[in-house]
Design a protein around this motif. Sequence first.
Motif, PDB file in Angstrom:
ATOM      1  N   HIS A 184       5.614 -99.214 -42.573  1.00 10.53           N
ATOM      2  CA  HIS A 184       6.631 -99.077 -43.273  1.00 10.53           C
ATOM      3  C   HIS A 184       5.903 -98.495 -44.845  1.00 10.53           C
ATOM      4  CE1 HIS A 184       9.469-100.779 -46.445  1.00 10.53           C
ATOM      5  NE2 HIS A 184       8.304-101.014 -47.226  1.00 10.53           N
ATOM      6  N   ALA A 185       4.538 -98.935 -45.058  1.00 17.60           N
ATOM      7  CA  ALA A 185       3.936 -98.202 -46.450  1.00 17.60           C
ATOM      8  C   ALA A 185       4.002 -96.910 -46.421  1.00 17.60           C
ATOM      9  CB  ALA A 185       2.454 -99.018 -46.454  1.00 17.60           C
ATOM     10  N   GLU A 186       3.868 -96.111 -45.068  1.00 13.31           N
ATOM     11  CA  GLU A 186       3.594 -94.848 -45.267  1.00 13.31           C
ATOM     12  C   GLU A 186       4.947 -94.130 -45.201  1.00 13.31           C
ATOM     13  OE1 GLU A 186      -0.994 -94.363 -43.578  1.00 13.31           O
ATOM     14  OE2 GLU A 186       0.559 -94.100 -42.263  1.00 13.31           O
ATOM     15  N   LEU A 246       3.661 -83.032 -47.430  1.00 15.11           N
ATOM     16  CA  LEU A 246       3.772 -84.374 -47.707  1.00 15.11           C
ATOM     17  C   LEU A 246       2.312 -85.202 -47.407  1.00 15.11           C
ATOM     18  CD1 LEU A 246       7.269 -85.218 -46.068  1.00 15.11           C
ATOM     19  CD2 LEU A 246       6.799 -84.557 -48.609  1.00 15.11           C
ATOM     20  N   ARG A 247       1.946 -86.177 -47.844  1.00 15.60           N
ATOM     21  CA  ARG A 247       0.696 -86.863 -47.746  1.00 15.60           C
ATOM     22  C   ARG A 247       1.083 -88.411 -47.710  1.00 15.60           C
ATOM     23  NH1 ARG A 247      -4.085 -86.131 -51.507  1.00 15.60           N
ATOM     24  NH2 ARG A 247      -4.692 -87.926 -50.124  1.00 15.60           N
ATOM     25  N   TYR A 248       0.172 -89.088 -47.233  1.00 21.28           N
ATOM     26  CA  TYR A 248       0.331 -90.502 -47.321  1.00 21.28           C
ATOM     27  C   TYR A 248      -0.839 -91.148 -48.415  1.00 21.28           C
ATOM     28  CZ  TYR A 248       2.559 -90.213 -42.822  1.00 21.28           C
ATOM     29  OH  TYR A 248       3.643 -89.683 -41.862  1.00 21.28           O
ATOM     30  N   ARG A 249      -0.386 -92.087 -48.962  1.00 22.13           N
ATOM     31  CA  ARG A 249      -1.166 -92.788 -50.206  1.00 22.13           C
ATOM     32  C   ARG A 249      -2.561 -93.153 -49.503  1.00 22.13           C
ATOM     33  NH1 ARG A 249       1.990 -97.087 -53.773  1.00 22.13           N
ATOM     34  NH2 ARG A 249       3.209 -95.102 -53.738  1.00 22.13           N
ATOM     35  N   ARG A 250      -3.531 -92.871 -50.266  1.00 17.30           N
ATOM     36  CA  ARG A 250      -4.886 -93.399 -50.142  1.00 17.30           C
ATOM     37  C   ARG A 250      -5.159 -94.579 -51.046  1.00 17.30           C
ATOM     38  NH1 ARG A 250      -8.653 -90.966 -53.824  1.00 17.30           N
ATOM     39  NH2 ARG A 250      -7.560 -89.288 -55.034  1.00 17.30           N
ATOM     40  N   ARG A 251      -6.065 -95.247 -50.488  1.00 15.47           N
ATOM     41  CA  ARG A 251      -6.719 -96.266 -51.265  1.00 15.47           C
ATOM     42  C   ARG A 251      -7.677 -95.810 -52.402  1.00 15.47           C
ATOM     43  NH1 ARG A 251      -7.514 -98.816 -46.325  1.00 15.47           N
ATOM     44  NH2 ARG A 251      -9.837 -98.631 -46.873  1.00 15.47           N
ATOM     45  N   LEU A 258      -9.130 -86.181 -49.613  1.00 11.27           N
ATOM     46  CA  LEU A 258      -8.587 -85.729 -48.241  1.00 11.27           C
ATOM     47  C   LEU A 258      -7.688 -86.664 -47.533  1.00 11.27           C
ATOM     48  CD1 LEU A 258     -11.084 -83.092 -47.068  1.00 11.27           C
ATOM     49  CD2 LEU A 258      -9.097 -82.738 -48.208  1.00 11.27           C
ATOM     50  N   VAL A 259      -8.206 -88.407 -47.699  1.00  8.13           N
ATOM     51  CA  VAL A 259      -7.500 -89.075 -47.107  1.00  8.13           C
ATOM     52  C   VAL A 259      -5.840 -89.303 -47.186  1.00  8.13           C
ATOM     53  CG1 VAL A 259      -7.526 -91.608 -46.681  1.00  8.13           C
ATOM     54  CG2 VAL A 259      -9.597 -90.680 -46.841  1.00  8.13           C
ATOM     55  N   GLY A 260      -5.275 -89.302 -46.068  1.00  2.80           N
ATOM     56  CA  GLY A 260      -3.605 -89.188 -46.329  1.00  2.80           C
ATOM     57  C   GLY A 260      -3.071 -87.727 -46.214  1.00  2.80           C
ATOM     58  N   THR A 261      -3.989 -86.687 -45.945  1.00  2.00           N
ATOM     59  CA  THR A 261      -3.279 -85.543 -45.728  1.00  2.00           C
ATOM     60  C   THR A 261      -3.516 -84.897 -44.329  1.00  2.00           C
ATOM     61  OG1 THR A 261      -5.584 -84.202 -46.185  1.00  2.00           O
ATOM     62  CG2 THR A 261      -4.248 -84.858 -48.217  1.00  2.00           C
ATOM     63  N   ARG A 262      -2.729 -83.905 -43.896  1.00  2.00           N
ATOM     64  CA  ARG A 262      -2.885 -83.718 -42.675  1.00  2.00           C
ATOM     65  C   ARG A 262      -4.017 -82.812 -42.310  1.00  2.00           C
ATOM     66  NH1 ARG A 262      -0.760 -78.736 -43.968  1.00  2.00           N
ATOM     67  NH2 ARG A 262      -0.110 -77.392 -42.069  1.00  2.00           N
ATOM     68  N   ARG A 293      -6.616 -89.335 -37.402  1.00  5.31           N
ATOM     69  CA  ARG A 293      -5.767 -90.162 -36.629  1.00  5.31           C
ATOM     70  C   ARG A 293      -4.814 -89.509 -35.635  1.00  5.31           C
ATOM     71  NH1 ARG A 293      -2.651 -93.357 -41.626  1.00  5.31           N
ATOM     72  NH2 ARG A 293      -0.925 -91.992 -40.618  1.00  5.31           N
ATOM     73  N   PRO A 294      -4.276 -90.272 -34.785  1.00  9.97           N
ATOM     74  CA  PRO A 294      -3.525 -89.716 -33.467  1.00  9.97           C
ATOM     75  C   PRO A 294      -2.523 -88.876 -34.206  1.00  9.97           C
ATOM     76  CG  PRO A 294      -4.343 -91.693 -33.142  1.00  9.97           C
ATOM     77  CD  PRO A 294      -4.668 -91.469 -34.288  1.00  9.97           C
ATOM     78  N   ASP A 295      -2.201 -89.032 -35.274  1.00  8.09           N
ATOM     79  CA  ASP A 295      -0.746 -88.435 -35.915  1.00  8.09           C
ATOM     80  C   ASP A 295      -1.229 -87.242 -36.608  1.00  8.09           C
ATOM     81  OD1 ASP A 295      -1.768 -89.598 -37.950  1.00  8.09           O
ATOM     82  OD2 ASP A 295       0.390 -90.811 -38.483  1.00  8.09           O
ATOM     83  N   GLY A 296      -2.505 -86.773 -36.450  1.00  4.31           N
ATOM     84  CA  GLY A 296      -2.676 -85.600 -37.215  1.00  4.31           C
ATOM     85  C   GLY A 296      -3.297 -85.834 -38.538  1.00  4.31           C
ATOM     86  N   TYR A 297      -3.303 -86.941 -39.356  1.00  4.35           N
ATOM     87  CA  TYR A 297      -3.422 -87.255 -40.466  1.00  4.35           C
ATOM     88  C   TYR A 297      -4.944 -87.748 -40.747  1.00  4.35           C
ATOM     89  CZ  TYR A 297       1.166 -85.965 -41.940  1.00  4.35           C
ATOM     90  OH  TYR A 297       2.435 -85.441 -42.346  1.00  4.35           O
TER      91      TYR A 297
END
Length: 479
Positions: A329-331, A387-392, A398-402, A453-457
């Motif tokens: 959900h968060a991503e 598009l990217r996912y939020r990093r802590r 680079l975390v959260g990028t593909r 990750r397995p989804d490429g991010y």
Amino acid sequence: MNVTDVVVVGGGPTGMTAAGDLARAGRSVTVLERRPEIHPSSRAFATMARTLEVLDARGLADDLLAGANRAPTVSIFGGARIDLRQLRSRYRYVMVTPQTKVDTALGEYAKEQGADIQRGMEVVALHQDSGGVTVTARSKDDPGQRSTWRADYVVAADGAHSTVRGLLGIDFPGKTMLSSVVLADVKLRNGPGGGLRLGSTRREFAFLAPYGRDEPDGSWYRTMVWDRGHQVPDSVAAEPSEVIDVLGRAMGADLGVREIGSLSRFHSDERQIQRYRHGRVFFAGDAAHVHSPMGGQGMNTGIQDAANLAWKLAAVLDGAPESVLGTYHAERHPIGRRVLRQSGLIARAVTLNPRVARGLRDVVAPRLARIPAVRDAIAGSFAGTGLRYRRRGGQHALVGTRATEIPLAGERLTVVQRAPGFVLIRERAAARPEAPGLRHAERTDDGPAVLVRPDGYIAWAGPSAGGAWRDALGEWTGG
């Protein structure tokens, strides 16, 4: 009672992606799809670059592209266009092909991976408790025949009119934004060619996507037309004359319609559920969000929802911490919200009525589209590559990028990822660390090591020698 790790409700592209990925990761999965066959008149026809990368990581992109058209630009209004030719991706275009072909490819993928696909089964009851979910479905051929499955989790990928959402009493807040839109396949003698093309006046709009199927008397296109002055219920049958009339007026030319194939009328809503997770039930695709067809994001967003969710379910079933499931959900909820806003903005810009507003739009949009930074940002958002996912806080930028475009020694990342699991990409010429069961690759540029990750991010980035990647891997897998 049948027992399985995951029940996926819905056998469209979202459901089949989730099912195939779960089965590929070694989990048992059952798909319950109420239609006995693939829906022959699905609306989607545009597959974006990021989705093509997801499909390539499952060995599906090349075969789909072989029979499809490739559109590198999307003309919108005032001469402005979305230019995909500068994307940082192997796929610098939109793949134009009927959704039925994508559905078929993903269905075969799920089946080959070992998913149990039950067609003609309509879910009628769902009950969850602390230990799992019980799902009951009835046969469409014999409504008196019912079967029950017990699963750890359920993925609800059963579309905009989700049965699972109704059974759980979950609101789907939003509103209708476009009514009486007509979708059709048309053969044109005088087709505009090129990429995707939009034409509009104050009264109507028409959108054309070339299938690339040329015949002696014309070429085939998918079209979508809308007339402000002809707003009727979805139940009113669309007529060929309506398509021909609106298409000609919106495009400002006689395109020479030679033949019209499938016809359907629909309305477009903007809706999104507030939470993508409800206990042991997760919502994905149109069951979680619907939006304007402008921008062609629906199927693409659903496939990417599934790619994000499936590996996390598999990881938790294999012993990863429960908190991993909270990241779905968060991503993905923010991405869904962004897609709603982006698609809605395009739709509202296309259907502007005041002359002054339309004039301003037609002056400003082309100028903005010529600025390289703006052009690339728009293209990346449209194609999904930006598009990217939020990093802590404290994590590498680079975390959260593909990670797809990192140059590797050997096969490209999407080929490496045709086997499930994380991939450690170490620095150029760096020693390969000991990590049984983890797949490795070596980058050929000067970038840092990354854990993919397995989804490429990217889950982690830094120097591989320190071993900090092991801690990041443990957070996601529990290992």
